[in-house]
Design an enzyme around this catalytic site. Structure first.
Site, PDB file in Angstrom:
ATOM      1  CB  THR A  10      -0.897  -0.002   1.269  1.00 61.83           C
ATOM      2  OG1 THR A  10      -1.433   1.293   1.471  1.00 61.83           O
ATOM      3  CG2 THR A  10      -0.099  -0.366   2.516  1.00 61.83           C
ATOM      4  CG  ASP A  11      -1.062   5.065  -0.931  1.00 59.12           C
ATOM      5  OD1 ASP A  11      -1.660   4.392  -0.066  1.00 59.12           O
ATOM      6  OD2 ASP A  11      -1.598   6.022  -1.519  1.00 59.12           O
ATOM      7  CD  GLU A  12      -3.375   3.415   4.436  1.00 58.77           C
ATOM      8  OE1 GLU A  12      -3.212   3.461   5.662  1.00 58.77           O
ATOM      9  OE2 GLU A  12      -4.470   3.158   3.907  1.00 58.77           O
ATOM     10  CE1 TYR A  48      -3.139  -2.782   5.717  1.00 63.36           C
ATOM     11  CE2 TYR A  48      -3.159  -0.421   5.275  1.00 63.36           C
ATOM     12  CZ  TYR A  48      -3.174  -1.729   4.819  1.00 63.36           C
ATOM     13  OH  TYR A  48      -3.195  -1.978   3.469  1.00 63.36           O
ATOM     14  CE  LYS A  99       0.236  -4.720   2.878  1.00 64.73           C
ATOM     15  NZ  LYS A  99      -0.105  -6.067   2.320  1.00 64.73           N
ATOM     16  N   PRO A 112     -20.934   9.168   8.192  1.00 68.63           N
ATOM     17  CG  PRO A 112     -19.951   7.271   9.134  1.00 68.63           C
ATOM     18  CD  PRO A 112     -21.062   7.709   8.221  1.00 68.63           C
ATOM     19  NE  ARG A 127      -6.459   8.395   3.207  1.00 74.30           N
ATOM     20  CZ  ARG A 127      -5.970   9.346   4.008  1.00 74.30           C
ATOM     21  NH1 ARG A 127      -5.485  10.462   3.508  1.00 74.30           N
ATOM     22  NH2 ARG A 127      -5.962   9.188   5.315  1.00 74.30           N
TER      23      ARG A 127
HETATM   24  P1  NAD Z   1      -9.394  -7.455   2.247  1.00 68.81           P
HETATM   25  O1  NAD Z   1      -9.360  -7.199   3.714  1.00 68.81           O
HETATM   26  O2  NAD Z   1     -10.646  -7.163   1.496  1.00 68.81           O
HETATM   27  O3  NAD Z   1      -9.040  -8.984   1.964  1.00 68.81           O
HETATM   28  C1  NAD Z   1      -8.024  -9.658   2.625  1.00 68.81           C
HETATM   29  C2  NAD Z   1      -8.191 -11.145   2.358  1.00 68.81           C
HETATM   30  O4  NAD Z   1      -7.119 -11.834   3.011  1.00 68.81           O
HETATM   31  C3  NAD Z   1      -9.501 -11.733   2.898  1.00 68.81           C
HETATM   32  O5  NAD Z   1     -10.084 -12.575   1.929  1.00 68.81           O
HETATM   33  C4  NAD Z   1      -9.065 -12.535   4.121  1.00 68.81           C
HETATM   34  O6  NAD Z   1      -9.891 -13.653   4.380  1.00 68.81           O
HETATM   35  C5  NAD Z   1      -7.654 -12.946   3.712  1.00 68.81           C
HETATM   36  N1  NAD Z   1      -6.794 -13.209   4.874  1.00 68.81           N
HETATM   37  C6  NAD Z   1      -6.614 -12.408   5.966  1.00 68.81           C
HETATM   38  N2  NAD Z   1      -5.763 -12.989   6.827  1.00 68.81           N
HETATM   39  C7  NAD Z   1      -5.377 -14.165   6.259  1.00 68.81           C
HETATM   40  C8  NAD Z   1      -4.484 -15.196   6.657  1.00 68.81           C
HETATM   41  N3  NAD Z   1      -3.836 -15.151   7.819  1.00 68.81           N
HETATM   42  N4  NAD Z   1      -4.307 -16.251   5.824  1.00 68.81           N
HETATM   43  C9  NAD Z   1      -4.967 -16.313   4.625  1.00 68.81           C
HETATM   44  N5  NAD Z   1      -5.826 -15.374   4.219  1.00 68.81           N
HETATM   45  C10 NAD Z   1      -6.025 -14.301   5.019  1.00 68.81           C
HETATM   46  O7  NAD Z   1      -8.157  -6.658   1.650  1.00 68.81           O
HETATM   47  P2  NAD Z   1      -8.015  -5.922   0.252  1.00 68.81           P
HETATM   48  O8  NAD Z   1      -8.576  -4.560   0.362  1.00 68.81           O
HETATM   49  O9  NAD Z   1      -8.494  -6.817  -0.823  1.00 68.81           O
HETATM   50  O10 NAD Z   1      -6.431  -5.773   0.165  1.00 68.81           O
HETATM   51  C11 NAD Z   1      -5.631  -6.798  -0.410  1.00 68.81           C
HETATM   52  C12 NAD Z   1      -4.178  -6.400  -0.297  1.00 68.81           C
HETATM   53  O11 NAD Z   1      -3.959  -5.164  -0.984  1.00 68.81           O
HETATM   54  C13 NAD Z   1      -3.715  -6.190   1.144  1.00 68.81           C
HETATM   55  O12 NAD Z   1      -2.417  -6.718   1.267  1.00 68.81           O
HETATM   56  C14 NAD Z   1      -3.692  -4.685   1.306  1.00 68.81           C
HETATM   57  O13 NAD Z   1      -2.705  -4.287   2.230  1.00 68.81           O
HETATM   58  C15 NAD Z   1      -3.347  -4.229  -0.100  1.00 68.81           C
HETATM   59  N6  NAD Z   1      -3.872  -2.900  -0.497  1.00 68.81           N
HETATM   60  C16 NAD Z   1      -5.173  -2.571  -0.296  1.00 68.81           C
HETATM   61  C17 NAD Z   1      -5.646  -1.325  -0.713  1.00 68.81           C
HETATM   62  C18 NAD Z   1      -7.093  -0.937  -0.579  1.00 68.81           C
HETATM   63  O14 NAD Z   1      -7.457   0.206  -0.866  1.00 68.81           O
HETATM   64  N7  NAD Z   1      -7.994  -1.835  -0.177  1.00 68.81           N
HETATM   65  C19 NAD Z   1      -4.772  -0.417  -1.308  1.00 68.81           C
HETATM   66  C20 NAD Z   1      -3.441  -0.788  -1.484  1.00 68.81           C
HETATM   67  C21 NAD Z   1      -3.001  -2.044  -1.079  1.00 68.81           C
END
Ligand code: NAD
Length: 382
Positions: A138-140, A191, A195, A246, A255
């Site tokens: 993530t960019d965070e 978080y 990451k 909210p 963002r």
């Molecule tokens: P999400 O929370 O929707 O999905 C996460 C998935 O991982 C879920 O299906 C969950 O069941 C699974 N999971 C969690 N813990 C687990 C474990 N211990 N073993 C196996 N599976 C597990 O997340 P997302 O929004 O789809 O994000 C996916 C990735 O992209 C993450 O790594 C996140 O950091 C990164 N990301 C997200 C965003 C965003 O805006 N959502 C932006 C940039 C990067």
């Protein structure tokens, strides 16, 4: 050549978009490894579930034995690691799961991948040569652009002293600093710190063991199948239910939004064509203040599901999230220049598609809402 992709977190928001893209629009095979936490939802994968090129394994990425077995049984060509605890507010209330999955889980997966890749070097050197481990981040991890200082000819100056001053963020974003692939890491939340740790582990496994890894850091995603604890789906569903909308603090946080299917296409491109050891930032050139996002959703709803009062009247300002970063913004020029990726959706077209999807897919979100999450405020503990 069709390949086998091992996707972790494929039942989540972004992971399911990657799985759908791979099954619907390529000839590749997908092995989806997901623990199915509260965020995992197999109903997001209904359109691929019966495809012979798709296999689901319910497993925890912290389970070393299960991970090794998944590698040995399915012999993947590419790993795309998306499994994570992903919600900042939840990381404030309960950081332990974030340390466990995001750090220990990534370490466990790296070790399983390393063992598998080393054995491939003995048994199938050609496959070992093209094997890739793609870590999705993530960019965070870069922290708050509003807080950072950047060297200038006159010394160090704040990058963005006040997001409240001046004109709209779109115009300001043109000349303001952006996150590049070399921006120093400065995570603010449990978080983003977890990451950042996982990114460091991936880099170390590449430098130390030669594991062929790639990392992408992406801005905020939005789109269909998004769990309704995140801003955009929460606002759409609360608005439709006549509940308050909210907005944290004064809503001035900025963002950089990217439509999830554009992200999925970028990820598949990087996994296949990216350079080993490289990092690519992914973003949609869509800097928006949170309040602007919420108001735009209200306006689309007013047009699509009209009512006598205005949805904007439901906007309620609530106490800000502790440690809330003011501004994130991505410079995505490297992936555009080197791999030829560009997003297909603008924020306007993507947000409209998203709102319409939620209006048309009540069954999906009703079932999610009937589960453990009921739209309550998270992340207020300090
Ligand atoms: P999400 O929370 O929707 O999905 C996460 C998935 O991982 C879920 O299906 C969950 O069941 C699974 N999971 C969690 N813990 C687990 C474990 N211990 N073993 C196996 N599976 C597990 O997340 P997302 O929004 O789809 O994000 C996916 C990735 O992209 C993450 O790594 C996140 O950091 C990164 N990301 C997200 C965003 C965003 O805006 N959502 C932006 C940039 C990067």
């Amino acid at each position: 050549m069709p390949k086998t992709f091992l996707i972790t977190g494929g039942a989540g928001f972004i992971g399911s978009a990657v799985v759908r893209e791979l099954i619907h629009n390529t000839d590749h095979t997908v092995i989806n490894v997901d623990k199915l936490t509260y965020a995992g939802n197999l109903e997001s994968l209904e359109t691929v579930a019966n495809n012979p090129r798709y296999t689901f394994i319910q497993a925890d990425i912290c389970d070393a034995k299960a991970m090794q077995q998944a590698f040995n049984t399915h012999q993947p060509d590419v790993v795309m690691h998306l499994a994570a605890e992903s919600h900042v507010d939840r990381s404030i209330d309960g950081p332990a799961a974030f340390m466990e999955t995001n750090i220990i889980g990534t370490y466990t997966l790296l070790e399983a991948a390393k063992n598998y890749w080393r054995s491939l070097k003995e048994t199938n050197p050609a496959k070992a040569e093209t094997f890739r481990f793609h870590h999705i981040s993530t960019d965070e991890v870069y922290g708050d652009l509003a807080e950072q200082t950047f060297p200038t000819p006159h010394g160090s100056e704040p990058a963005f002293p006040s997001p409240l001053a001046g004109e709209g963020p779109g115009e300001r974003g043109q000349s303001l600093p952006l996150f590049t692939e070399t921006t120093p890491y400065a995570p603010s939340s449990p978080y983003s710190a977890s990451k950042a740790s996982s990114d460091h582990l991936v880099r170390a496994w590449q430098r130390t063991y030669g594991l062929p890894t790639l990392i992408t850091n992406c801005s905020n995603n939005y789109g269909p199948y998004h769990f309704p604890e995140k801003l955009i789906p929460l606002v759409i569903l609360n608005a439709l239910a006549g509940k308050p909308l909210p907005v944290y603090g004064d809503g001035s946080q900025i963002r950089d939004w990217l439509y999830v299917e554009d992200h999925a296409r970028a990820l598949i491109l990087v996994a296949q064509n990216g350079g080993v050891g490289e990092t690519y930032n992914i973003g949609g050139h869509n800097e928006k203040q949170n309040i602007e996002v919420v108001q735009t959703i209200c306006d689309i709803l007013q047009e699509q599901v009209p009512k006598s009062t205005n949805y904007r009247d439901q906007i309620t300002f609530v106490a800000d999230r502790p440690g809330h970063d003011l501004r994130y913004a991505i410079d995505a020029s490297k992936i555009e220049r080197e791999l030829g990726w560009t997003p297909r959706e603008t924020f306007e077209t993507g947000l409209r598609k998203t709102v319409l999807w939620y209006i048309e897919n009540k069954i999906w979100w009703k079932r999610v809402q009937d589960g453990s999450y009921q739209g309550e405020r998270l992340g207020v503990s300090t």
